[in-house]
Scaffold this active site. Structure first.
Site, PDB file in Angstrom:
ATOM      1  N   ASP A   1       1.308  -7.637  -4.624  1.00 18.80           N
ATOM      2  CA  ASP A   1       0.158  -7.406  -5.378  1.00 18.80           C
ATOM      3  C   ASP A   1      -0.730  -8.514  -4.936  1.00 18.80           C
ATOM      4  OD1 ASP A   1       1.072  -4.949  -5.736  1.00 18.80           O
ATOM      5  OD2 ASP A   1       0.405  -5.030  -7.769  1.00 18.80           O
TER       6      ASP A   1
ATOM      7  N   GLU B   1      -6.024  -7.976 -11.922  1.00 24.07           N
ATOM      8  CA  GLU B   1      -5.198  -6.942 -12.181  1.00 24.07           C
ATOM      9  C   GLU B   1      -4.088  -6.952 -13.085  1.00 24.07           C
ATOM     10  OE1 GLU B   1      -3.244  -5.316  -8.484  1.00 24.07           O
ATOM     11  OE2 GLU B   1      -1.954  -4.190  -9.827  1.00 24.07           O
ATOM     12  N   GLY B   2      -4.041  -6.227 -14.098  1.00 22.26           N
ATOM     13  CA  GLY B   2      -3.070  -6.233 -14.948  1.00 22.26           C
ATOM     14  C   GLY B   2      -1.645  -5.869 -14.193  1.00 22.26           C
ATOM     15  N   ALA B   3      -0.752  -5.738 -15.218  1.00 24.38           N
ATOM     16  CA  ALA B   3       0.837  -5.163 -14.709  1.00 24.38           C
ATOM     17  C   ALA B   3       1.065  -4.141 -15.186  1.00 24.38           C
ATOM     18  CB  ALA B   3       1.804  -6.334 -14.822  1.00 24.38           C
ATOM     19  N   GLY B   4       0.882  -2.935 -14.784  1.00 25.82           N
ATOM     20  CA  GLY B   4       1.259  -1.607 -15.293  1.00 25.82           C
ATOM     21  C   GLY B   4       0.235  -1.335 -15.962  1.00 25.82           C
TER      22      GLY B   4
ATOM     23  N   THR C   1      -3.912  -1.743  -7.343  1.00 26.67           N
ATOM     24  CA  THR C   1      -4.283  -2.746  -6.177  1.00 26.67           C
ATOM     25  C   THR C   1      -5.187  -2.152  -5.106  1.00 26.67           C
ATOM     26  OG1 THR C   1      -1.895  -3.635  -6.777  1.00 26.67           O
ATOM     27  CG2 THR C   1      -2.754  -4.169  -4.503  1.00 26.67           C
TER      28      THR C   1
ATOM     29  N   LYS D   1      -3.834 -11.523  -9.585  1.00 25.23           N
ATOM     30  CA  LYS D   1      -2.875 -10.703 -10.280  1.00 25.23           C
ATOM     31  C   LYS D   1      -2.057 -11.967 -10.824  1.00 25.23           C
ATOM     32  CE  LYS D   1       0.525  -7.229 -10.603  1.00 25.23           C
ATOM     33  NZ  LYS D   1       0.247  -5.508 -10.761  1.00 25.23           N
TER      34      LYS D   1
HETATM   35  N1  LIG Z   1      -6.486   5.636  -3.384  1.00 27.97           N
HETATM   36  C1  LIG Z   1      -5.366   5.707  -2.852  1.00 27.97           C
HETATM   37  N2  LIG Z   1      -5.162   6.589  -1.580  1.00 27.97           N
HETATM   38  C2  LIG Z   1      -4.145   6.513  -0.785  1.00 27.97           C
HETATM   39  N3  LIG Z   1      -2.958   5.809  -1.151  1.00 27.97           N
HETATM   40  C3  LIG Z   1      -2.931   5.534  -2.374  1.00 27.97           C
HETATM   41  C4  LIG Z   1      -4.200   5.312  -3.134  1.00 27.97           C
HETATM   42  N4  LIG Z   1      -3.963   4.709  -4.413  1.00 27.97           N
HETATM   43  C5  LIG Z   1      -2.883   4.248  -4.182  1.00 27.97           C
HETATM   44  N5  LIG Z   1      -2.216   4.837  -3.068  1.00 27.97           N
HETATM   45  C6  LIG Z   1      -0.578   4.626  -2.710  1.00 27.97           C
HETATM   46  O1  LIG Z   1      -0.022   4.550  -3.928  1.00 27.97           O
HETATM   47  C7  LIG Z   1       1.044   3.127  -3.916  1.00 27.97           C
HETATM   48  C8  LIG Z   1       0.812   2.487  -5.324  1.00 27.97           C
HETATM   49  O2  LIG Z   1      -0.545   2.081  -5.499  1.00 27.97           O
HETATM   50  P1  LIG Z   1      -0.767   0.546  -5.928  1.00 27.97           P
HETATM   51  O3  LIG Z   1       0.333  -0.412  -5.556  1.00 27.97           O
HETATM   52  O4  LIG Z   1      -2.166   0.423  -5.831  1.00 27.97           O
HETATM   53  O5  LIG Z   1      -0.596   0.935  -7.544  1.00 27.97           O
HETATM   54  P2  LIG Z   1      -0.511  -0.171  -8.835  1.00 27.97           P
HETATM   55  O6  LIG Z   1      -1.346   0.670  -9.899  1.00 27.97           O
HETATM   56  O7  LIG Z   1      -1.387  -1.250  -8.551  1.00 27.97           O
HETATM   57  O8  LIG Z   1       0.829  -0.340  -9.087  1.00 27.97           O
HETATM   58  P3  LIG Z   1       1.401  -1.421 -10.021  1.00 27.97           P
HETATM   59  O9  LIG Z   1       1.469  -1.110 -11.414  1.00 27.97           O
HETATM   60  O10 LIG Z   1       2.777  -1.746  -9.414  1.00 27.97           O
HETATM   61  O11 LIG Z   1       0.636  -2.852  -9.932  1.00 27.97           O
HETATM   62  C9  LIG Z   1       0.254   2.370  -2.558  1.00 27.97           C
HETATM   63  O12 LIG Z   1       1.147   1.649  -2.002  1.00 27.97           O
HETATM   64  C10 LIG Z   1      -0.346   3.520  -1.820  1.00 27.97           C
HETATM   65  O13 LIG Z   1       0.756   3.769  -0.999  1.00 27.97           O
HETATM   66 MG   LIG Z   2      -0.757  -3.146  -8.340  1.00 27.02          MG
END
Ligand SMILES: Nc1ncnc2c1ncn2[C@@H]1O[C@H](COP(=O)(O)OP(=O)(O)OP(=O)(O)O)[C@@H](O)[C@H]1O
Ligand SMILES: [Mg+2]
Length: 225
Positions: A52, A114-117, A18, A39
């Site tokens: 998200d 965006e997919g999930a996981g 995300t 999403k």
């Molecule tokens: N590039 C980055 N720089 C700083 N913090 C980050 C970064 N990427 C992720 N994070 C931190 O990690 C957390 C999780 O990231 P994110 O929500 O984007 O993961 P996701 O892969 O989308 O998860 P999900 O599978 O739940 O959708 C964010 O809330 C943020 O705090």
């Molecule tokens: Mg996400």
């Protein structure tokens, strides 16, 4: 002209999909591109709030895209099939969800889904999110945390994509807050083993403007598909 559409997935949950998709959306919008970022399946929605989806829709400047007809929201922070086994309503059949995403793909130059996981998270008893990407005929942007263990995850995801005829628009190594030794060599290994796969790096940064400017450099790599 139909928009460029990409499926943002990766090797697991919480790896930065995300955060990355928001940065890519901002970078594309600052170039004047019309972006939709959705999403379609989100679990862990406390009180029905799809965090998200809301973040993506806000970044794209289209708040209405956070909740579109046919999208699925689950309460428990579980894979959709796991939530179904716990008694939650199942997500729609993949062709129906793909139609809902198609309907959200108008009126844009770039559509980010965006997919999930991770890529092979179970969607239902017989499908994973890779089947959704196949139904959408959408290239993947595969994210992986740049750390020890990433090579296995990258190999598995690349193999899964190839087996399904899915194109990989880019493999994005997302920096971790503290780099380990593998973070220095992962890209070199992947470049040698998969010369046809475009590799990109995305920083770990608390600064949204810094993330958007990094995503702007990635945009050239990703759009050149
Ligand atoms: N590039 C980055 N720089 C700083 N913090 C980050 C970064 N990427 C992720 N994070 C931190 O990690 C957390 C999780 O990231 P994110 O929500 O984007 O993961 P996701 O892969 O989308 O998860 P999900 O599978 O739940 O959708 C964010 O809330 C943020 O705090
Ligand atoms: Mg996400």
């Amino acid at each position: 002209m139909s928009p460029t559409r990409l499926f943002v997935t990766g090797t697991g949950t919480g790896i930065g999909k995300t955060v990355f998709t928001v940065a890519l959306t901002q970078a594309a919008r600052s170039r004047g591109l019309r972006v939709r970022a959705v999403k379609p399946v989100e679990t862990g929605c406390l009180g029905g709030r799809a965090e998200d989806a809301l973040a993506l829709a806000a970044a794209a400047g289209r708040p209405e895209d956070a909740e579109l007809p046919g999208f699925h929201r689950g309460e428990r922070p579980l894979a959709p099939f796991a939530a179904t086994l716990e008694g939650e309503p199942p997500p729609p059949p993949i062709p129906a969800l793909a139609r809902a995403i198609d309907a959200a793909s108008d009126d844009a130059d770039l559509v980010l889904v965006e997919g999930a996981g991770g890529l092979l998270v179970p969607y239902d008893e017989t499908h994973t999110f890779a089947d959704l990407a196949v139904a959408l005929a959408t290239p993947l942007v595969l994210l992986l945390p740049n750390e020890l263990g990433a090579l296995h995850h990258a190999e598995a995801a690349i193999e899964a994509a190839k087996a399904r005829g899915l194109q990989i628009a880019a493999l994005v190594l997302v920096a971790r807050p503290a780099a380990d030794l593998a973070a220095e060599s992962n890209a070199r290994v992947l470049e040698r083993r998969h010369p046809a796969v475009r590799l990109a790096a995305f920083p770990w940064s608390e600064d949204a403007a810094h993330r958007a400017s990094a995503a702007s450099r990635l945009l050239d790599i990703i759009l050149d598909t």
